[in-house]
Design an enzyme around this catalytic site. Structure first.
Site, PDB file in Angstrom:
ATOM      1  CB  SER A 117      -0.934   0.025   1.200  1.00  0.00           C
ATOM      2  OG  SER A 117      -1.339   1.312   1.505  1.00  0.00           O
ATOM      3  CE1 TYR A 141      -3.850  -1.810   4.968  1.00  0.00           C
ATOM      4  CE2 TYR A 141      -3.308   0.169   4.256  1.00  0.00           C
ATOM      5  CZ  TYR A 141      -3.599  -1.035   4.055  1.00  0.00           C
ATOM      6  OH  TYR A 141      -4.019  -1.563   2.955  1.00  0.00           O
ATOM      7  CE  LYS A 145      -1.707  -4.208   3.504  1.00  0.00           C
ATOM      8  NZ  LYS A 145      -2.148  -5.371   2.806  1.00  0.00           N
TER       9      LYS A 145
END
Ligand code: UDP
Length: 324
Positions: A117, A141, A145
């Site tokens: 991402s 988040y 990743k």
């Protein structure tokens, strides 16, 4: 190479990738625990209900279907939720991925495609973000990743597992057939929320922050169609197999649109109207995220078929036909 395990293949991006794989002559096997995904999204596909952390089950599947490569889409993806519930994110997006990787390595699988991402970069230091940009994620988040990207490098060094990490900017749009599209239990993404407001499923759309240092004060993002992303997965997988080399690519259009511009475009393109409200900034949101997709264009020969207008049209079509 033919048989590909699509982990999280009943979810939004995974289901589009499975369809594009099938259209290109591959045999995608969908593996999904259906916690977020939809069975209806994978009608007609080989499907196994299973969890990402279930190494034993995964090994059985690798063997039964003679899997040659894995595409991994099964992750929690809400930035705000990751700030509020980091444990959930580290458990699912990192710990369980180790089970998947170990199952793959122990089963002799050599190729792995990872849904990474743009959030691995954090606050951009330049207008368009290329692969060399510093990686300083500003929310859990993004950190999950980046951790997996680094784990993948170690798995290449130690076990020879080749991988490609594809850093999506803002995935959006729907399959042009209208048979599959974006559908989350609790929706948080901008374009689906606009449609919910326009179709009377919510009262209004809230703009999260109008005091960002951008042209109109709202956040700028790079919106890229889910089928264009799916194409990039296949191109990247084919190149990885040919050259036996791990890589990473930034996948975006190279053009940034503000939240206000997206709202105006949906109004203009669809003729729909909706109420807009102003709300405070959302935790974890950087002001702007725009890709420099030159590496993917050059090395993968990746071209995009959908611009913003076509993205919005495919969503309008999906919303009209929506089955889940
Ligand atoms: N956004 C917004 N209102 C909403 C949902 C999103 O203003 O109801 C903004 C959000 O702050 C971000 C942009 O729209 O700047 C895209 O958000 P989304 O959640 O779609 O994707 P993200 O950029 O978080 O991956």
């Amino acid at each position: 190479m033919k048989n590909i395990l699509v982990v999280g293949g009943a979810g939004y991006i995974g289901s589009h990738a499975a369809r594009v794989l099938k259209d290109k002559g591959y045999f995608p096997v969908v593996y999904d625990n259906l916690s977020k995904g939809h069975k209806k999204a994978v009608r007609g596909f080989a499907f196994i209900k299973g969890d990402l952390g279930n190494k034993k089950k995964l090994k059985t599947v690798f063997k039964k279907y003679n899997i040659e490569a894995v595409m991994h889409f099964a992750a929690f993806t809400e930035v705000g939720e990751s700030v509020a519930e980091p444990s959930k994110y580290y458990e699912n997006n990192v710990c369980k991925v180790i089970s998947l990787l170990d199952a793959a390595v122990e089963s002799g699988v050599k190729y792995f495609v990872f849904s990474s991402s743009a959030s691995v970069f954090g606050e951009p230091e330049k207008e368009r973000i290329d692969e060399t940009h510093p990686k300083n994620p500003i929310n859990p988040y993004g950190r999950t990743k980046l951790m997996v990207e680094r784990i993948l490098k170690d798995y290449d060094t130690a076990y020879g597992l080749k991988s490609v990490s594809l850093r999506y900017f803002n995935a959006c749009g729907a399959h042009p057939s209208g048979k599959i599209g974006e559908s989350h239990g609790v929706e948080s993404h901008l374009i689906p929320i606009i449609f919910q407001a326009a179709l009377g499923k919510r009262e209004s759309i809230k703009i999260f922050g109008s005091d960002y240092p951008t042209k109109d004060g709202t956040c700028i993002r790079d919106y890229v169609h889910v089928n264009d992303l799916a194409d990039a997965h296949i191109l990247a997988m084919e190149k990885m197999e040919k050259e036996n080399k791990s890589e990473c690519y930034n996948l975006g259009s190279g053009s940034g649109y503000s939240v206000k511009e997206i709202l105006d475009s949906v109004k203009k393109i669809t003729g729909l109207d909706f109420k807009i409200e102003y709300a405070p900034r959302r935790a974890g949101d950087p002001a702007a995220l725009v890709a420099d997709p030159a590496k993917a264009e050059k090395e993968l020969n990746w071209t995009r078929k959908y611009d913003l207008e076509q993205i919005i049209k495919t969503v309008a079509n999906w919303e009209k036909k929506r089955r889940y």
